[in-house]
Design a protein around this motif. Structure first.
Motif, PDB file in Angstrom:
ATOM      1  N   GLN A 261       0.835  -1.203   0.000  1.00 48.84           N
ATOM      2  CA  GLN A 261       0.000   0.000   0.000  1.00 48.84           C
ATOM      3  C   GLN A 261       0.871   1.254   0.000  1.00 48.84           C
ATOM      4  O   GLN A 261       0.585   2.211  -0.710  1.00 48.84           O
ATOM      5  CB  GLN A 261      -0.911   0.030   1.243  1.00 48.84           C
TER       6      GLN A 261
ATOM      7  N   MET B 213      -8.373  -4.607  -1.295  1.00 54.18           N
ATOM      8  CA  MET B 213      -8.083  -4.153   0.067  1.00 54.18           C
ATOM      9  C   MET B 213      -9.262  -3.347   0.634  1.00 54.18           C
ATOM     10  O   MET B 213      -9.606  -3.489   1.808  1.00 54.18           O
ATOM     11  CB  MET B 213      -6.809  -3.305   0.095  1.00 54.18           C
ATOM     12  N   ALA B 214      -9.894  -2.527  -0.203  1.00 54.57           N
ATOM     13  CA  ALA B 214     -11.054  -1.746   0.245  1.00 54.57           C
ATOM     14  C   ALA B 214     -12.214  -2.678   0.589  1.00 54.57           C
ATOM     15  O   ALA B 214     -12.898  -2.485   1.598  1.00 54.57           O
ATOM     16  CB  ALA B 214     -11.463  -0.749  -0.839  1.00 54.57           C
ATOM     17  N   ALA B 215     -12.416  -3.715  -0.230  1.00 52.09           N
ATOM     18  CA  ALA B 215     -13.484  -4.685   0.023  1.00 52.09           C
ATOM     19  C   ALA B 215     -13.229  -5.440   1.328  1.00 52.09           C
ATOM     20  O   ALA B 215     -14.150  -5.672   2.119  1.00 52.09           O
ATOM     21  CB  ALA B 215     -13.598  -5.660  -1.141  1.00 52.09           C
TER      22      ALA B 215
ATOM     23  N   ASP C  60      -5.973  -2.300  -4.769  1.00 50.54           N
ATOM     24  CA  ASP C  60      -6.676  -1.300  -3.958  1.00 50.54           C
ATOM     25  C   ASP C  60      -8.146  -1.662  -3.782  1.00 50.54           C
ATOM     26  O   ASP C  60      -8.712  -1.516  -2.699  1.00 50.54           O
ATOM     27  CB  ASP C  60      -6.518   0.101  -4.566  1.00 50.54           C
ATOM     28  N   GLU C  61      -8.744  -2.170  -4.846  1.00 52.43           N
ATOM     29  CA  GLU C  61     -10.153  -2.591  -4.816  1.00 52.43           C
ATOM     30  C   GLU C  61     -10.348  -3.747  -3.829  1.00 52.43           C
ATOM     31  O   GLU C  61     -11.268  -3.739  -3.008  1.00 52.43           O
ATOM     32  CB  GLU C  61     -10.533  -3.035  -6.236  1.00 52.43           C
TER      33      GLU C  61
ATOM     34  N   LYS D 246      -5.972  -4.833  -9.297  1.00 51.90           N
ATOM     35  CA  LYS D 246      -7.132  -4.891  -8.407  1.00 51.90           C
ATOM     36  C   LYS D 246      -6.765  -4.780  -6.922  1.00 51.90           C
ATOM     37  O   LYS D 246      -7.623  -4.918  -6.064  1.00 51.90           O
ATOM     38  CB  LYS D 246      -7.890  -6.205  -8.627  1.00 51.90           C
TER      39      LYS D 246
ATOM     40  N   ALA E 168     -11.520  -4.313   3.908  1.00 53.31           N
ATOM     41  CA  ALA E 168     -11.706  -3.365   5.004  1.00 53.31           C
ATOM     42  C   ALA E 168     -13.197  -3.182   5.301  1.00 53.31           C
ATOM     43  O   ALA E 168     -13.610  -3.139   6.462  1.00 53.31           O
ATOM     44  CB  ALA E 168     -11.062  -2.024   4.675  1.00 53.31           C
ATOM     45  N   GLU E 169     -14.023  -3.103   4.260  1.00 48.28           N
ATOM     46  CA  GLU E 169     -15.477  -2.972   4.443  1.00 48.28           C
ATOM     47  C   GLU E 169     -16.045  -4.207   5.121  1.00 48.28           C
ATOM     48  O   GLU E 169     -16.913  -4.103   5.983  1.00 48.28           O
ATOM     49  CB  GLU E 169     -16.171  -2.764   3.093  1.00 48.28           C
TER      50      GLU E 169
END
Length: 128
Positions: A44, A114-116, A111-112, A109, A118-119
């Motif tokens: 990251q 990692m965001a998923a 960042d996508e 993919k 985290a959510e």
């Protein structure tokens, strides 16, 4: 004493000997997923991470790289192998050890994903 101070002031550390994105893995000090999560954090921050290990820890580094690749987070950029001389205190002579360095880069993919993740963690926390 002045010569020592001058020597320290003129000391330059090459980029190769100290890298901010290098993780030196041990197979005894930390659990496997500590290194997996640390590698994610390094990717990251720096877009790539270099995993490095000696001897018996090589299997651990390969496992970490495979976990990151199989989860779609990383791609292999470079794999380097070598042998290094390590001083063995008990025998009093140098010992050759195998060394591996694996350079991993972020996937498109990353960042996508990692965001998923985290959510999902936030969602799991609300359910409990």
């Amino acid at each position: 004493m002045e010569e020592i101070t001058d020597g320290v002031n003129n000391l330059s550390v090459t980029a190769d000997s100290y890298k901010k994105n290098r993780i030196q893995v041990s197979n005894t000090k930390k659990p496997l997923f500590f290194y997996v999560n640390l590698a994610k954090r390094y990717m990251q921050q720096h877009n790539e991470v270099e995993l490095s290990a000696l001897g018996m820890a090589i299997a651990t580094v390969v496992t970490i790289a495979e976990i990151l690749k199989n989860n779609g987070l990383a791609v292999e950029k470079k794999i380097m192998t070598s042998t290094v001389d390590v001083n063995d205190e008990s025998r009093g002579r140098p010992l050759q050890k195998a060394k591996i360095e694996i350079l991993l880069g972020k996937t498109e993919k990353f960042d996508e994903l990692m965001a998923a993740a985290a959510e999902k963690e936030i969602g799991d926390g609300e359910e409990q």
